[in-house]
Design a protein around this motif. Structure first.
Motif, PDB file in Angstrom:
ATOM      1  N   VAL A 188      27.510  12.380  78.149  1.00  0.00           N
ATOM      2  CA  VAL A 188      27.550  13.821  78.420  1.00  0.00           C
ATOM      3  C   VAL A 188      27.045  14.108  79.828  1.00  0.00           C
ATOM      4  O   VAL A 188      27.648  14.892  80.576  1.00  0.00           O
ATOM      5  N   GLU A 189      25.936  13.488  80.220  1.00  0.00           N
ATOM      6  CA  GLU A 189      25.389  13.717  81.556  1.00  0.00           C
ATOM      7  C   GLU A 189      26.306  13.162  82.634  1.00  0.00           C
ATOM      8  O   GLU A 189      26.304  13.650  83.765  1.00  0.00           O
ATOM      9  N   LEU A 190      27.108  12.156  82.295  1.00  0.00           N
ATOM     10  CA  LEU A 190      28.082  11.627  83.239  1.00  0.00           C
ATOM     11  C   LEU A 190      29.126  12.690  83.588  1.00  0.00           C
ATOM     12  O   LEU A 190      29.656  12.724  84.694  1.00  0.00           O
ATOM     13  N   HIS A 191      29.403  13.589  82.644  1.00  0.00           N
ATOM     14  CA  HIS A 191      30.315  14.712  82.879  1.00  0.00           C
ATOM     15  C   HIS A 191      29.624  15.874  83.607  1.00  0.00           C
ATOM     16  O   HIS A 191      30.284  16.861  83.941  1.00  0.00           O
ATOM     17  N   GLY A 192      28.314  15.787  83.789  1.00  0.00           N
ATOM     18  CA  GLY A 192      27.568  16.915  84.335  1.00  0.00           C
ATOM     19  C   GLY A 192      27.185  17.913  83.273  1.00  0.00           C
ATOM     20  O   GLY A 192      26.800  19.048  83.577  1.00  0.00           O
ATOM     21  N   GLY A 193      27.259  17.509  81.998  1.00  0.00           N
ATOM     22  CA  GLY A 193      26.953  18.407  80.891  1.00  0.00           C
ATOM     23  C   GLY A 193      25.547  18.224  80.369  1.00  0.00           C
ATOM     24  O   GLY A 193      24.700  17.571  80.977  1.00  0.00           O
ATOM     25  N   ARG A 194      25.329  18.781  79.186  1.00  0.00           N
ATOM     26  CA  ARG A 194      23.994  18.769  78.593  1.00  0.00           C
ATOM     27  C   ARG A 194      24.112  18.593  77.087  1.00  0.00           C
ATOM     28  O   ARG A 194      25.025  19.134  76.466  1.00  0.00           O
ATOM     29  N   ILE A 195      23.203  17.807  76.493  1.00  0.00           N
ATOM     30  CA  ILE A 195      23.153  17.621  75.050  1.00  0.00           C
ATOM     31  C   ILE A 195      21.722  17.829  74.588  1.00  0.00           C
ATOM     32  O   ILE A 195      20.779  17.408  75.262  1.00  0.00           O
ATOM     33  N   ARG A 196      21.563  18.487  73.446  1.00  0.00           N
ATOM     34  CA  ARG A 196      20.217  18.784  72.958  1.00  0.00           C
ATOM     35  C   ARG A 196      20.249  19.013  71.459  1.00  0.00           C
ATOM     36  O   ARG A 196      21.331  19.209  70.857  1.00  0.00           O
ATOM     37  N   VAL A 197      19.066  19.007  70.859  1.00  0.00           N
ATOM     38  CA  VAL A 197      18.912  19.365  69.453  1.00  0.00           C
ATOM     39  C   VAL A 197      18.587  20.846  69.396  1.00  0.00           C
ATOM     40  O   VAL A 197      17.547  21.284  69.904  1.00  0.00           O
ATOM     41  N   ALA A 198      19.481  21.640  68.798  1.00  0.00           N
ATOM     42  CA  ALA A 198      19.312  23.086  68.742  1.00  0.00           C
ATOM     43  C   ALA A 198      18.657  23.492  67.425  1.00  0.00           C
ATOM     44  O   ALA A 198      18.599  22.725  66.464  1.00  0.00           O
ATOM     45  N   GLU A 199      18.154  24.713  67.405  1.00  0.00           N
ATOM     46  CA  GLU A 199      17.548  25.251  66.189  1.00  0.00           C
ATOM     47  C   GLU A 199      18.599  25.394  65.095  1.00  0.00           C
ATOM     48  O   GLU A 199      19.750  25.750  65.351  1.00  0.00           O
ATOM     49  N   SER A 200      18.194  25.111  63.859  1.00  0.00           N
ATOM     50  CA  SER A 200      19.114  25.219  62.735  1.00  0.00           C
ATOM     51  C   SER A 200      18.315  25.533  61.478  1.00  0.00           C
ATOM     52  O   SER A 200      17.263  24.926  61.243  1.00  0.00           O
ATOM     53  N   PRO A 201      18.789  26.487  60.653  1.00  0.00           N
ATOM     54  CA  PRO A 201      18.054  26.813  59.423  1.00  0.00           C
ATOM     55  C   PRO A 201      18.074  25.678  58.416  1.00  0.00           C
ATOM     56  O   PRO A 201      17.236  25.608  57.525  1.00  0.00           O
ATOM     57  N   ARG A 202      19.060  24.779  58.554  1.00  0.00           N
ATOM     58  CA  ARG A 202      19.159  23.659  57.619  1.00  0.00           C
ATOM     59  C   ARG A 202      19.731  22.442  58.336  1.00  0.00           C
ATOM     60  O   ARG A 202      20.659  22.557  59.119  1.00  0.00           O
ATOM     61  N   GLY A 203      19.160  21.287  58.050  1.00  0.00           N
ATOM     62  CA  GLY A 203      19.695  20.065  58.617  1.00  0.00           C
ATOM     63  C   GLY A 203      19.472  19.956  60.118  1.00  0.00           C
ATOM     64  O   GLY A 203      18.575  20.568  60.694  1.00  0.00           O
ATOM     65  N   CYS A 204      20.328  19.176  60.755  1.00  0.00           N
ATOM     66  CA  CYS A 204      20.249  18.932  62.196  1.00  0.00           C
ATOM     67  C   CYS A 204      21.476  19.524  62.878  1.00  0.00           C
ATOM     68  O   CYS A 204      22.597  19.413  62.360  1.00  0.00           O
ATOM     69  N   ARG A 205      21.260  20.126  64.031  1.00  0.00           N
ATOM     70  CA  ARG A 205      22.347  20.731  64.800  1.00  0.00           C
ATOM     71  C   ARG A 205      22.239  20.223  66.234  1.00  0.00           C
ATOM     72  O   ARG A 205      21.339  20.602  66.971  1.00  0.00           O
ATOM     73  N   ILE A 206      23.163  19.344  66.603  1.00  0.00           N
ATOM     74  CA  ILE A 206      23.179  18.791  67.955  1.00  0.00           C
ATOM     75  C   ILE A 206      24.272  19.492  68.742  1.00  0.00           C
ATOM     76  O   ILE A 206      25.426  19.547  68.318  1.00  0.00           O
ATOM     77  N   GLN A 207      23.892  20.037  69.862  1.00  0.00           N
ATOM     78  CA  GLN A 207      24.782  20.873  70.674  1.00  0.00           C
ATOM     79  C   GLN A 207      24.998  20.207  72.026  1.00  0.00           C
ATOM     80  O   GLN A 207      24.060  19.736  72.660  1.00  0.00           O
ATOM     81  N   LEU A 208      26.262  20.166  72.449  1.00  0.00           N
ATOM     82  CA  LEU A 208      26.570  19.620  73.769  1.00  0.00           C
ATOM     83  C   LEU A 208      27.480  20.580  74.524  1.00  0.00           C
ATOM     84  O   LEU A 208      28.295  21.284  73.919  1.00  0.00           O
ATOM     85  N   THR A 209      27.324  20.599  75.831  1.00  0.00           N
ATOM     86  CA  THR A 209      28.098  21.475  76.704  1.00  0.00           C
ATOM     87  C   THR A 209      28.697  20.650  77.828  1.00  0.00           C
ATOM     88  O   THR A 209      27.989  19.891  78.498  1.00  0.00           O
TER      89      THR A 209
END
Length: 381
Positions: free
Chosen positions: A351-372
């Motif tokens: 993701v960073e090779l594209h100049g983007g960003r990846i992170r663990v976002a807030e989620s009411p349940r489970g895991c939510r991984i967000q990338l841009t």
């Protein structure tokens, strides 16, 4: 009126602090506690002053010049020895620590109480020692994790083949599928290690192009569905795709993005509860319309990732998606089904090779991984 007065006082205090800071920094070249050059300069000045005072004393008291000269030399030597000992002590300590590091002990540090150039050198030396200790620890973890990962599938594959050779079991499709699943697991580990090597060497170019998101992600999910039951994948987890608008197009390297999405899906499936659901969601990026920017999310219904672990989950060899396994047992360490902790590290790298960003976002349940992904600055047709 009162608030304005308070603001004025705060502004004046800020300006006074800034002025004092500038003055304090300007005095550094003449402060013997913050500058080695200043300490040496003051040593010369003190020696000259002592010699001059002794010479004046000799003139006033009619003392022989030879005696005054001897006293002056002895005093200068004592002061020089004291200053030299003070200046070289950090160098002696650094030499001792460096010898220990050469012998493999990276835990030792140099005391950094000084405020001069030697203090700065000690701080930089300690940072270097910490980096070397981290590299050595990563090396040990790599050997341990790779050994662990290789041992399990090799032992299973060997057992299957020995049973076939000894006639204990037939070489039927089911037996061969078991052997194939272990071979695939070995292949995934080798691929991860190769990607890690490319990451460190920075030799992976991007082949970005424009493509339709829906059919692309549908293909990735189809491959994930087909791989269920092989290796550590599970058959009971449902995969769901949500792309809006359906004609959404992105600008990225499809091969690298496939690597990211496949790793995230595999990780989410491993940590999902029984008969859980993993959702892959794609939306246009927040940048200019038509530039190919993309926002994606991979959501699962597992135990999630504690907030304290979210900054570390993409580190190499972290080996955990959460502090609980898919069955709800507490523990950390190797994740269910085994893992070196390379998948998410490689996903962040891609993701960073594209100049983007990846992170663990807030989620009411489970895991939510967000990338841009930023796409391209120039919309393409």
């Amino acid at each position: 009126m009162g608030r304005a007065l308070v603001r004025c006082r705060r502004a004046a205090a800020r300006q006074g602090a800034e002025a004092w800071g500038q003055l304090w920094e300007g005095l550094r070249p003449v402060d013997p506690y913050r500058s080695v050059k200043a300490a040496l300069g003051w040593l010369v000045i003190v020696s000259v002053v002592i010699t001059t005072l002794l010479a004046l004393f000799a003139v006033q008291s009619a003392t022989e010049l030879r005696v005054i000269t001897i006293i002056s030399i002895v005093a200068s030597l004592l002061i020089t020895q004291f200053v030299a000992q003070s200046l070289t002590a950090p160098l002696d300590e650094m030499s001792s620590v460096a010898k220990a590091m050469a012998g493999g002990d990276y835990s030792r540090r140099v005391r950094g109480e000084r405020r001069d150039e030697f203090g700065e050198l000690a701080a930089n030396f300690n940072r270097m020692a910490a980096d070397l200790e981290a590299v050595d620890q990563h090396r040990k973890e790599l050997v341990a994790n790779v050994s662990h990962e290789l041992r399990t599938p090799i032992a299973a594959l060997r057992a299957v083949l020995e049973n076939v050779v000894d006639g204990v079991s037939d070489a039927d499709p089911e037996t061969m599928r078991t052997a194939l699943s272990q071979t695939e697991r070995l292949g995934r580990l080798v691929d991860h290690l190769l990607d890690l090597s490319r990451l460190d060497n920075g030799v992976v170019p991007l082949g970005s192009r424009r493509f339709e998101v829906w059919p692309y992600l549908a293909g990735v999910l189809k491959e994930a569905n087909m791989s269920k039951g092989s290796g550590h994948s599970r058959k009971d987890v449902h995969l769901h795709l949500d792309v809006s608008p359906p004609e959404l197009r992105a600008y990225a390297d499809p091969e690298r993005l496939h690597q990211v999405v496949a790793n995230l899906i595999d990780n989410a499936v491993k940590h999902s509860p029984q008969h859980g659901r993993v959702t892959v969601r794609a939306r246009p990026g927040a940048a200019a319309e038509g530039d190919g920017s993309l926002e994606m999310e991979v959501l699962d219904e597992g135990p999630g990732i504690p907030e304290s672990e979210r900054d570390r989950v993409f580190d190499r060899f972290n080996g955990t998606h959460s502090t609980e396994s898919a069955t709800g047992r507490k523990g950390g360490g190797i994740s269910p089904g085994g893992g070196t902790g390379l998948g998410l590290a490689i996903a962040r790298w891609a993701v960073e090779l594209h100049g983007g960003r990846i992170r663990v976002a807030e989620s009411p349940r489970g895991c939510r991984i967000q990338l841009t992904l930023p796409g391209t600055s120039q919309p393409q047709v």
